[in-house]
Design an enzyme around this catalytic site. Sequence first.
Site, short mmCIF file in Angstrom:
data_model
loop_
_atom_site.label_atom_id
_atom_site.label_comp_id
_atom_site.label_asym_id
_atom_site.label_seq_id
_atom_site.Cartn_x
_atom_site.Cartn_y
_atom_site.Cartn_z
NE ARG A 15 -2.24 1.86 3.26
CZ ARG A 15 -2.21 1.54 4.57
NH1 ARG A 15 -2.91 0.53 5.03
NH2 ARG A 15 -1.49 2.25 5.40
CD GLU A 31 3.93 3.92 5.90
OE1 GLU A 31 4.98 3.31 6.17
OE2 GLU A 31 2.86 3.68 6.47
CG ASN A 34 2.52 0.79 4.70
OD1 ASN A 34 3.13 0.86 5.75
ND2 ASN A 34 1.69 1.74 4.29
CB SER A 51 -4.30 -3.17 7.94
OG SER A 51 -3.81 -1.94 8.37
CE LYS A 71 7.76 4.58 7.90
NZ LYS A 71 7.02 3.43 8.42
CE LYS A 95 7.46 9.58 8.08
NZ LYS A 95 6.73 9.09 6.89
CD GLU A 133 6.15 -0.03 8.17
OE1 GLU A 133 5.04 0.47 7.99
OE2 GLU A 133 7.18 0.40 7.62
N GLY A 134 3.24 0.54 11.77
CA GLY A 134 2.07 0.36 12.61
C GLY A 134 1.61 1.61 13.34
NE ARG A 161 -4.68 5.30 6.68
CZ ARG A 161 -3.43 4.97 6.99
NH1 ARG A 161 -3.17 4.35 8.12
NH2 ARG A 161 -2.44 5.28 6.18
P1 ADP Z 1 3.79 4.03 9.83
O1 ADP Z 1 4.56 3.05 9.02
O2 ADP Z 1 3.98 3.85 11.31
O3 ADP Z 1 2.33 4.12 9.43
P2 ADP Z 1 4.04 6.66 8.56
O4 ADP Z 1 5.24 7.08 7.82
O5 ADP Z 1 2.86 6.31 7.74
O6 ADP Z 1 4.45 5.46 9.54
O7 ADP Z 1 3.66 7.80 9.58
C1 ADP Z 1 2.51 7.70 10.41
C2 ADP Z 1 1.59 8.91 10.18
O8 ADP Z 1 2.30 10.11 10.41
C3 ADP Z 1 1.03 9.03 8.78
O9 ADP Z 1 -0.15 8.26 8.60
C4 ADP Z 1 0.76 10.52 8.68
O10 ADP Z 1 -0.47 10.86 9.28
C5 ADP Z 1 1.88 11.12 9.51
N1 ADP Z 1 3.01 11.47 8.62
C6 ADP Z 1 4.06 10.70 8.29
N2 ADP Z 1 4.90 11.34 7.44
C7 ADP Z 1 4.35 12.55 7.22
C8 ADP Z 1 4.73 13.70 6.45
N3 ADP Z 1 5.85 13.72 5.73
N4 ADP Z 1 3.92 14.78 6.47
C9 ADP Z 1 2.78 14.80 7.20
N5 ADP Z 1 2.38 13.76 7.96
C10 ADP Z 1 3.14 12.65 7.98
MG MG Z 2 3.81 1.87 7.43
MG MG Z 3 1.58 4.73 7.63
#
Ligand code: ADP
Ligand code: MG
Ligand code: MG
Length: 511
Positions: free
Chosen positions: A133, A151, A153, A158, A333, A401, A405-406, A487
């Site tokens: 995803r 990101e 995945n 999910s 990441k 970051k 994940e999660g 979402r």
């Molecule tokens: P995970 O793998 O834990 O889901 P993410 O990279 O998706 O990690 O980060 C979790 C959440 O943080 C994202 O769903 C988003 O809401 C927020 N986020 C992550 N990166 C960014 C970004 N560059 N700008 C704005 N919000 C972000």
């Molecule tokens: Mg993720």
């Molecule tokens: Mg995410």
Amino acid sequence: MSSFTAGCYPPALDDDLERQHLVQVIKDWSVANGLTVRPPPSLAGNDLEGILAVNAPVTLFPSPFPKGCFEEARSIQTTYNELYAHISQDEEFLSGLVQEVAGGDDFIASLWDVHLRVKAEGYVQNLALGLFRSDYMVHQDQGELQIKQVEFNTIASSFGGLSVQTSLLHKYLAQTEYPFLKDPMPESSLDLPDNDSAQGLAAGLRAAFRAYGESALGHPTCVLFLVQDGERNIFDQRHLEYALQADSIPVFRLPFSQILAHTSLNPSSPKRQLLYHPPHNPSRTFEVAVAYLRAGYGPSDYGTPSAWEARYRIERSAAIACPSVLTQLAGMKKVQQVLATPESVSSSPSALRRFVPDDDRFAALWKTFANIYPLDAASPAGQEARRLATDPEECKKYVMKPQREGGGNNFYRTAIPERLQEIPPEHWGTYILMELITPPPFSNIILRNGKLEQGGVISELGIYGTCLWDQQSGRVLHNEEAGYLLRTKGDKSEEGGVAAGFGCMDSCRLV
Ligand code: ADP
Ligand code: MG
Ligand code: MG
């Protein structure tokens, strides 16, 4: 304000009775159609028989999403699938990145060890399956709207099950409720795209199941879902299971913590078939064609050494792993950062160019990258990032970051320098620094645990993709775009994961 957030949408809904009516319709539809999760701990204490299911948090209205951005995200998914299939095959590339983060990250180091152990004895399964995803937010630059990737995945992607139901809920409301509100919305005014993510993800699992072939041992073959104990998001997974079972594919669920107890590797063949012994019927044995991980993506599933032995058993078996360890690591990441770091900043040629030599495809992916920096001490990009991350003003534009994940693992804005102070500078490189994407907020109403939350919200679009490939030959046997997830969260909230309790389910109203 951009065109896609303008106008009076959604309707005001300021009459109490009208709002309560709509909420009741949504509550009933959600339970009747499996747009549900197991209750949160606050309610689960009273559920001694394990019979409760509650509404998944949802928006009352589909959120506006720019049509061009939506179509762009879908159109590049198969290119993204192939990119990550290529990365999974490039052990040398992944090895270099693992070395950069493993010093400060035991979890990544342990995953790599699993791969090395299996490599030493030889893999017996060359096919790998990805249920991916790719997540985006809309970035606005001088009036231009452009999707930027949050990101990618590669493990336990999910909500493909619940997101279909959310699209159907909003379509149902568009037919039955929205046209008859005091501030009516004709169905024809809403462009609600179809969403087939459950079928799409099931199609990927089915392709792998079929490619595995018949059992040489004469057992029936199956797909095994490896899940977390006490998973609250079980109905999301069930929708995928039902889609597979409708095709007469045997599907079982096994907690990750019980892999060693209820599976074995066939002792009499060098092929290392993974055998599943259902605890509810010990007289039957199934051969696992596909091991689908909805667990094992983070350290909390590996509390004991035996959990790592369990992961090793899956990895060295003949089952097609979704994902393999290498595919899971391709979702670090750190990989995304290396792909996004431009040639002029990095000393080596752009990694993306090497994986995607075609000019048009390269440009289509490149456009979706936000600025991402390494945090190492050696490279010019890393040094610049260290300055930005520790500057009390500059840091406000970034998220930091780890390789996790999660949801719930990131550090935002001024929390970045605070976090860096806690860790030795030689381990800062286990993190990446990413520019915050700031989509224009709009208004919507969220129904969560029976309560309404109204206000400014922002959305994150996820596009699913399925890919089945041969790790040795590189041959791609299946590569499809597989539906979408939207979402939505309050515009003041930083994390957006539905399961992590911050975001909610939504669907797109294309504008
Ligand atoms: P995970 O793998 O834990 O889901 P993410 O990279 O998706 O990690 O980060 C979790 C959440 O943080 C994202 O769903 C988003 O809401 C927020 N986020 C992550 N990166 C960014 C970004 N560059 N700008 C704005 N919000 C972000
Ligand atoms: Mg993720
Ligand atoms: Mg995410």
